[in-house]
Design a protein around this motif. Structure first.
Motif, short mmCIF file in Angstrom:
data_model
loop_
_atom_site.label_atom_id
_atom_site.label_comp_id
_atom_site.label_asym_id
_atom_site.label_seq_id
_atom_site.Cartn_x
_atom_site.Cartn_y
_atom_site.Cartn_z
N GLU A 189 -20.46 -11.09 4.45
CA GLU A 189 -19.02 -11.35 4.35
C GLU A 189 -18.50 -11.05 2.95
N ARG A 190 -19.30 -11.38 1.95
CA ARG A 190 -18.90 -11.08 0.58
C ARG A 190 -18.83 -9.58 0.35
N CYS A 191 -19.82 -8.85 0.87
CA CYS A 191 -19.83 -7.39 0.74
C CYS A 191 -18.59 -6.79 1.40
N LEU A 192 -18.28 -7.27 2.61
CA LEU A 192 -17.11 -6.75 3.32
C LEU A 192 -15.83 -7.03 2.54
N SER A 193 -15.69 -8.23 2.01
CA SER A 193 -14.49 -8.58 1.26
C SER A 193 -14.35 -7.72 0.00
N LEU A 194 -15.44 -7.55 -0.73
CA LEU A 194 -15.40 -6.76 -1.96
C LEU A 194 -15.07 -5.30 -1.68
N LEU A 195 -15.69 -4.74 -0.64
CA LEU A 195 -15.43 -3.33 -0.32
C LEU A 195 -14.02 -3.12 0.21
N GLN A 196 -13.52 -4.05 0.99
CA GLN A 196 -12.15 -3.92 1.48
C GLN A 196 -11.16 -3.98 0.32
N THR A 197 -11.43 -4.84 -0.65
CA THR A 197 -10.57 -4.91 -1.83
C THR A 197 -10.63 -3.61 -2.62
N TRP A 198 -11.85 -3.11 -2.83
CA TRP A 198 -12.02 -1.83 -3.56
C TRP A 198 -11.31 -0.70 -2.83
N ARG A 199 -11.47 -0.67 -1.51
CA ARG A 199 -10.85 0.41 -0.71
C ARG A 199 -9.33 0.33 -0.79
N SER A 200 -8.77 -0.86 -0.72
CA SER A 200 -7.31 -1.01 -0.71
C SER A 200 -6.70 -0.66 -2.06
N GLN A 201 -7.50 -0.74 -3.14
CA GLN A 201 -6.96 -0.49 -4.48
C GLN A 201 -7.27 0.91 -4.99
N LEU A 202 -7.86 1.75 -4.15
CA LEU A 202 -8.08 3.14 -4.56
C LEU A 202 -6.74 3.82 -4.79
N GLN A 203 -6.63 4.47 -5.92
CA GLN A 203 -5.41 5.19 -6.26
C GLN A 203 -5.66 6.69 -6.10
N LEU A 204 -5.23 7.24 -4.97
CA LEU A 204 -5.50 8.64 -4.65
C LEU A 204 -4.19 9.40 -4.57
N ASN A 205 -4.19 10.59 -5.16
CA ASN A 205 -3.02 11.45 -4.98
C ASN A 205 -3.14 12.18 -3.65
N ARG A 206 -2.13 12.98 -3.34
CA ARG A 206 -2.10 13.64 -2.02
C ARG A 206 -3.28 14.59 -1.85
N ARG A 207 -3.60 15.30 -2.91
CA ARG A 207 -4.72 16.25 -2.82
C ARG A 207 -6.02 15.51 -2.55
N GLU A 208 -6.25 14.42 -3.24
CA GLU A 208 -7.48 13.64 -3.04
C GLU A 208 -7.53 13.05 -1.64
N GLN A 209 -6.39 12.60 -1.14
CA GLN A 209 -6.36 12.05 0.21
C GLN A 209 -6.74 13.11 1.25
N THR A 210 -6.31 14.35 1.01
CA THR A 210 -6.63 15.43 1.94
C THR A 210 -8.11 15.82 1.84
#
Length: 449
Positions: A11-32
């Motif tokens: 559960e801790r791993c899931l929470s930490l990874l979800q937080t990391w994933r939600s805070q990724l700052q990607l531009n449009r090129r990186e998202q593609t």
């Protein structure tokens, strides 16, 4: 040290990874560019949340992968045929076994790895490793080079692998032990070459055994016999009971690590040319000042100011603020480097400056002839200044790339998350000790091509 429970760690791993994933700052090129990796990570996080573990059945065409899946499930759900290559794409089926902490377990049948070219085989193996938490590598004879290559790809992904020797009923009992030993030895040699952990000895099974039966009319016919897969089933169940949730968490962390590496590499490539130009400009500025100025102390002071300005500009380029613990660690690391270079530079600069001063003093007495060698001395001083500036710039850039890989404050990178979880959970420590680990890849410094 007390171990955390597997559930709390998951559960801790899931929470930490979800937080990391939600805070990724990607531009449009990186998202593609990273769309596929982002989708795979999201699927794995969803499986981690729902406690849905996937076991991939992997191997050459015709070794009986589909038959093995059918035997483990206890139903003839997958097509099998004497003709090779019945499985053309991945097929996932639920395995009705009860494992504490896991809601569902899926068996994934995969296409044969020897039906495609070498490059495609490597991609297939990497995709299977990415999308599964445990791999059953199915063999039907001594392990071949193609299978060893696929195993190496799986090991390089840090994927737990259980070798399975199918059709063991076709091998005389007195030869079965030596065959299993031969497979283990060849795997061990490849594992040692890749610095991987020990792979278990292959588990002998017979997914679809047949036996010759003489009928009443005297004809001999081959008849299907009950499958013998209980040793494999028992081994997998025991493994999942001990480490099932840790396998789910580990795969999620590895996928996040892979995404982070892809992201940082792309950003590094885009900054490479800017960093090269920046270091080149400061090196030229420093070289010009050293060559034009006859006073050594002013040269050294100006050189230090130039290098400091270069460090500040590189920090801005790599988006690492100059302040706080990160900046202090950088300056501490550079201090030893600069002390060594500064000592060498001081000695050489004093020597070269002394020679240049003597040549300048001797100019009136030599009719100006002594001024000729002064130019090469100035060039040598400038070359030394360029070298020290480039060394400082490369060291700084390498350190900055490493710091960016650790993630931003408040949102640590997956590698840092894994270290924290492993430190607090002995079950994760045992998992990492027992299974192959990805090799450490040399980090590029962001400056040299």
């Amino acid at each position: 040290m007390t171990a955390s429970s597997p559930t709390s760690t998951t559960e801790r791993c899931l929470s930490l990874l979800q937080t990391w994933r939600s805070q990724l700052q990607l531009n449009r090129r990186e998202q593609t560019v990273l769309a596929g990796s982002l989708r795979s990570l999201d699927l794995q996080l969803d499986r981690l949340s729902n406690r849905n573990l996937r076991v991939a059945v992997f191997g050459r065409v015709g070794v009986g992968k589909s038959s093995l899946v059918n035997a483990l499930i206890g139903q003839e759900l997958l097509a099998t045929d004497v003709a090779h290559g019945c499985t053309r794409q991945q097929q996932a089926l639920p395995w009705a076994i009860s494992i504490s902490g896991l809601n569902t377990i899926e068996l994934v049948d995969t296409p044969g790895i020897d039906e495609v070219a070498a490059a495609a085989r490597a991609r297939l193996a990497a995709r299977v490793a990415l999308q599964s938490d445990l791999v059953l590598l199915v063999l039907d004879a001594d392990i071949s080079r193609v299978e060893l290559d696929a195993l190496e790809t799986l090991m390089n992904s840090g994927k737990p692998v259980l070798p399975v020797l199918n059709r063991s009923d076709c091998c005389p009992p007195e030869q079965l032990a030596s065959l299993r030993q031969s497979i283990s030895q060849r795997i061990k040699e490849r594992c040692q070459r890749n610095h991987a952990a020990r792979i278990p000895q292959p588990i002998a099974v017979s997914a679809a055994p047949r036996k010759a039966i003489q009928r009443s009319d005297g004809r001999i016919r081959s008849e299907r016999q009950p499958a013998v897969v209980s040793p494999l089933s028992a081994s997998v169940i025991h493994l999942l009971q001990e480490q099932g949730q840790a396998l789910l968490a580990l795969n999620a962390l590895r996928q996040a690590e892979r995404l982070q590496q892809q992201l940082e590499l792309g950003r590094l490539e885009r900054r490479r040319q800017d960093a090269q130009g920046l270091i080149g400009r400061y090196a030229a500025l420093k070289a010009t000042g050293v060559a034009a100025n006859p006073l050594v102390l002013i040269d050294l002071a100006g050189g230090m100011a130039c290098d400091t300005a270069l460090v500040v500009q590189l920090c801005k380029l790599y988006e690492l603020p100059m302040g706080g613990p990160a900046a202090r660690r950088l300056m501490q690391r550079l201090s030893g480097h600069n002390a060594l270079l500064g000592g060498v530079q001081l000695g050489l600069q004093l020597a070269l400056a002394g020679v240049r001063q003597l040549l300048l003093i001797a100019a009136p007495f030599s009719g100006g002839l002594s001024l000729g060698p002064a130019a090469p001395v100035a060039v040598a001083q400038a070359a030394l200044a360029v070298h020290t500036t480039r060394r400082t710039g490369r060291l700084t850039a390498r350190w900055l790339v490493d710091q960016r890989g650790r993630g931003r404050r408040g949102n640590p990178a997956p590698t840092t998350l894994m270290r924290r979880l492993v430190h607090s959970d002995t079950n994760m420590q045992r998992l990492l000790a027992e299974w192959p680990q990805p090799p450490i890849r040399p980090r590029r410094d962001g400056i040299l091509p």
